[in-house]
Motif scaffolding. Sequence first.
Motif, mmCIF file in Angstrom:
data_model
loop_
_atom_site.group_PDB
_atom_site.id
_atom_site.type_symbol
_atom_site.label_atom_id
_atom_site.label_comp_id
_atom_site.label_asym_id
_atom_site.label_seq_id
_atom_site.Cartn_x
_atom_site.Cartn_y
_atom_site.Cartn_z
ATOM 1 N N ARG A 95 8.552 4.842 -11.150
ATOM 2 C CA ARG A 95 7.180 5.083 -11.588
ATOM 3 C C ARG A 95 6.702 3.978 -12.531
ATOM 4 N NH1 ARG A 95 3.304 8.915 -12.077
ATOM 5 N NH2 ARG A 95 2.181 9.054 -14.056
ATOM 6 N N LEU A 96 7.605 3.486 -13.398
ATOM 7 C CA LEU A 96 7.232 2.440 -14.345
ATOM 8 C C LEU A 96 6.846 1.159 -13.625
ATOM 9 C CD1 LEU A 96 6.968 1.274 -17.194
ATOM 10 C CD2 LEU A 96 9.428 0.777 -17.129
ATOM 11 N N LEU A 97 7.684 0.717 -12.700
ATOM 12 C CA LEU A 97 7.383 -0.506 -11.966
ATOM 13 C C LEU A 97 6.167 -0.335 -11.065
ATOM 14 C CD1 LEU A 97 10.975 -1.787 -11.061
ATOM 15 C CD2 LEU A 97 9.442 -2.558 -12.884
ATOM 16 N N SER A 98 5.939 0.896 -10.586
ATOM 17 C CA SER A 98 4.745 1.159 -9.792
ATOM 18 C C SER A 98 3.488 0.962 -10.629
ATOM 19 C CB SER A 98 4.797 2.589 -9.235
ATOM 20 O OG SER A 98 3.595 2.902 -8.562
ATOM 21 N N LYS A 99 3.531 1.400 -11.884
ATOM 22 C CA LYS A 99 2.384 1.219 -12.759
ATOM 23 C C LYS A 99 2.189 -0.242 -13.133
ATOM 24 C CE LYS A 99 2.362 5.849 -14.775
ATOM 25 N NZ LYS A 99 0.988 6.143 -14.329
ATOM 26 N N VAL A 100 3.316 -0.981 -13.289
ATOM 27 C CA VAL A 100 3.212 -2.413 -13.567
ATOM 28 C C VAL A 100 2.569 -3.129 -12.380
ATOM 29 C CG1 VAL A 100 4.541 -4.523 -13.946
ATOM 30 C CG2 VAL A 100 5.153 -2.419 -15.158
ATOM 31 N N GLN A 101 2.916 -2.699 -11.178
ATOM 32 C CA GLN A 101 2.412 -3.342 -9.981
ATOM 33 C C GLN A 101 0.953 -2.990 -9.710
ATOM 34 O OE1 GLN A 101 4.723 -2.495 -6.483
ATOM 35 N NE2 GLN A 101 3.060 -3.049 -5.099
ATOM 36 N N ASP A 102 0.605 -1.714 -9.797
ATOM 37 C CA ASP A 102 -0.722 -1.252 -9.387
ATOM 38 C C ASP A 102 -1.636 -0.866 -10.542
ATOM 39 O OD1 ASP A 102 -0.054 -1.575 -6.726
ATOM 40 O OD2 ASP A 102 0.745 0.452 -6.548
ATOM 41 N N VAL A 105 10.085 -0.428 -4.234
ATOM 42 C CA VAL A 105 10.313 -0.306 -5.681
ATOM 43 C C VAL A 105 9.308 0.665 -6.295
ATOM 44 C CG1 VAL A 105 10.132 -1.545 -7.872
ATOM 45 C CG2 VAL A 105 11.425 -2.537 -5.983
ATOM 46 N N GLY A 106 8.055 0.574 -5.837
ATOM 47 C CA GLY A 106 7.031 1.477 -6.355
ATOM 48 C C GLY A 106 7.318 2.927 -6.038
ATOM 49 N N LEU A 107 7.977 3.176 -4.895
ATOM 50 C CA LEU A 107 8.335 4.551 -4.532
ATOM 51 C C LEU A 107 9.483 5.075 -5.383
ATOM 52 C CD1 LEU A 107 8.163 4.322 -0.625
ATOM 53 C CD2 LEU A 107 6.523 5.433 -2.149
ATOM 54 N N HIS A 131 6.523 -22.499 8.335
ATOM 55 C CA HIS A 131 5.422 -21.571 8.050
ATOM 56 C C HIS A 131 5.831 -20.135 8.361
ATOM 57 C CE1 HIS A 131 2.893 -24.991 7.350
ATOM 58 N NE2 HIS A 131 2.989 -25.421 8.601
ATOM 59 N N TRP A 132 6.557 -19.972 9.447
ATOM 60 C CA TRP A 132 7.000 -18.619 9.797
ATOM 61 C C TRP A 132 7.937 -18.073 8.732
ATOM 62 C CZ3 TRP A 132 11.953 -16.779 10.758
ATOM 63 C CH2 TRP A 132 12.026 -15.474 11.251
ATOM 64 N N LEU A 133 8.782 -18.931 8.175
ATOM 65 C CA LEU A 133 9.702 -18.510 7.126
ATOM 66 C C LEU A 133 8.937 -18.063 5.882
ATOM 67 C CD1 LEU A 133 12.621 -18.217 6.104
ATOM 68 C CD2 LEU A 133 12.506 -20.622 5.375
ATOM 69 N N ALA A 134 7.915 -18.847 5.484
ATOM 70 C CA ALA A 134 7.097 -18.470 4.320
ATOM 71 C C ALA A 134 6.384 -17.148 4.572
ATOM 72 C CB ALA A 134 6.078 -19.570 4.017
ATOM 73 N N LEU A 135 5.873 -16.970 5.797
ATOM 74 C CA LEU A 135 5.193 -15.724 6.156
ATOM 75 C C LEU A 135 6.154 -14.539 6.060
ATOM 76 C CD1 LEU A 135 2.330 -14.925 7.162
ATOM 77 C CD2 LEU A 135 3.222 -15.065 9.487
ATOM 78 N N THR A 136 7.372 -14.744 6.528
ATOM 79 C CA THR A 136 8.372 -13.676 6.497
ATOM 80 C C THR A 136 8.773 -13.334 5.067
ATOM 81 O OG1 THR A 136 9.214 -14.417 8.648
ATOM 82 C CG2 THR A 136 10.632 -12.973 7.353
ATOM 83 N N VAL A 137 8.883 -14.357 4.207
ATOM 84 C CA VAL A 137 9.226 -14.118 2.796
ATOM 85 C C VAL A 137 8.170 -13.242 2.138
ATOM 86 C CG1 VAL A 137 9.458 -15.207 0.534
ATOM 87 C CG2 VAL A 137 10.638 -16.178 2.508
ATOM 88 N N PHE A 138 6.889 -13.547 2.397
ATOM 89 C CA PHE A 138 5.810 -12.732 1.825
ATOM 90 C C PHE A 138 5.887 -11.302 2.344
ATOM 91 C CE2 PHE A 138 3.854 -16.374 -0.028
ATOM 92 C CZ PHE A 138 2.965 -15.881 -0.969
ATOM 93 N N LEU A 139 6.197 -11.136 3.615
ATOM 94 C CA LEU A 139 6.320 -9.792 4.187
ATOM 95 C C LEU A 139 7.452 -9.026 3.512
ATOM 96 C CD1 LEU A 139 5.787 -7.636 6.465
ATOM 97 C CD2 LEU A 139 7.623 -8.790 7.695
ATOM 98 N N VAL A 140 8.612 -9.663 3.384
ATOM 99 C CA VAL A 140 9.770 -8.998 2.794
ATOM 100 C C VAL A 140 9.491 -8.615 1.350
ATOM 101 C CG1 VAL A 140 12.165 -9.325 2.088
ATOM 102 C CG2 VAL A 140 11.423 -10.090 4.354
ATOM 103 N N LEU A 141 8.881 -9.525 0.582
ATOM 104 C CA LEU A 141 8.571 -9.235 -0.812
ATOM 105 C C LEU A 141 7.569 -8.084 -0.928
ATOM 106 C CD1 LEU A 141 8.344 -12.823 -2.355
ATOM 107 C CD2 LEU A 141 10.185 -11.156 -2.618
ATOM 108 N N THR A 142 6.589 -8.063 -0.027
ATOM 109 C CA THR A 142 5.594 -6.982 -0.040
ATOM 110 C C THR A 142 6.257 -5.628 0.209
ATOM 111 O OG1 THR A 142 3.836 -8.469 0.729
ATOM 112 C CG2 THR A 142 3.487 -6.110 1.032
ATOM 113 N N ILE A 143 7.141 -5.573 1.212
ATOM 114 C CA ILE A 143 7.830 -4.315 1.517
ATOM 115 C C ILE A 143 8.758 -3.918 0.377
ATOM 116 C CG2 ILE A 143 9.489 -3.229 3.079
ATOM 117 C CD1 ILE A 143 8.286 -4.831 5.347
#
Length: 242
Positions: A84-91, A79-81, A62-74
Amino acid sequence: MQEPLVVIVRATITFFVIFLYARLIGKQQIGNFTMFDYINGITIGSIAATLATDLNMSAFIHWLALTVFLVLTILLQLVGLKSRLLSKVQDAEPVVLMEKGKILEKNLQKVRITKDELMVQLRTKNIFSPDEVEAALLEPDGSVSILLHSDYQYVQKKDLNVSSQRTKLTTEVLIEGELIEQNLRQRNIDYEWLLGQLKAKGIHRLEDVSYAAILPNDTLYVDLYDDQLDDEMNISDYPGPY
């Protein structure tokens, strides 16, 4: 007794792990709460809850899955920073819902917002007439930004060359008939002044007052339990039940 102790230990560890990860993600997740952020937050919370209570599986999984989500979020934030294109795709992008007082039905349908929901958003901005709106945009975080028509924009003191004074806050002095003496002292108001103001409004008992507050202009706002209002402002066409 062993299982409750294990749950307590795992829940404590999970609590501080979530606290640490939330700090690593930063305030951007809270400040720009898009639908993706909302779903991602729920998923991370679900994994954390499982980490704390699921004793049938290793906590490491579970900790590994939690860490994967954290890493992907960061990573998505970085990438969004950078892109600009990928930022618009994301948000996504802002969508114009109204222009020059006209409702853009096609854009409403695209974002699946009803006219009733749009009117609610206008009223939350103190706008009760659609023709006051020059433009209304649905932001990526779900909020609606409003630009008023020039005829309805507020005149500021600097436009009139009027000197400004320090702004005060509204101070509550009566809630549910109970006097808040500390707030009276903070505004340098005595009890006799309050009674005089209430009597001037035809109020002779504190118990009749639901809410009273000293406004920034030093006047007294009073709301009674018995409002004695008619049904003129009822805009509902729904017969019930409520």
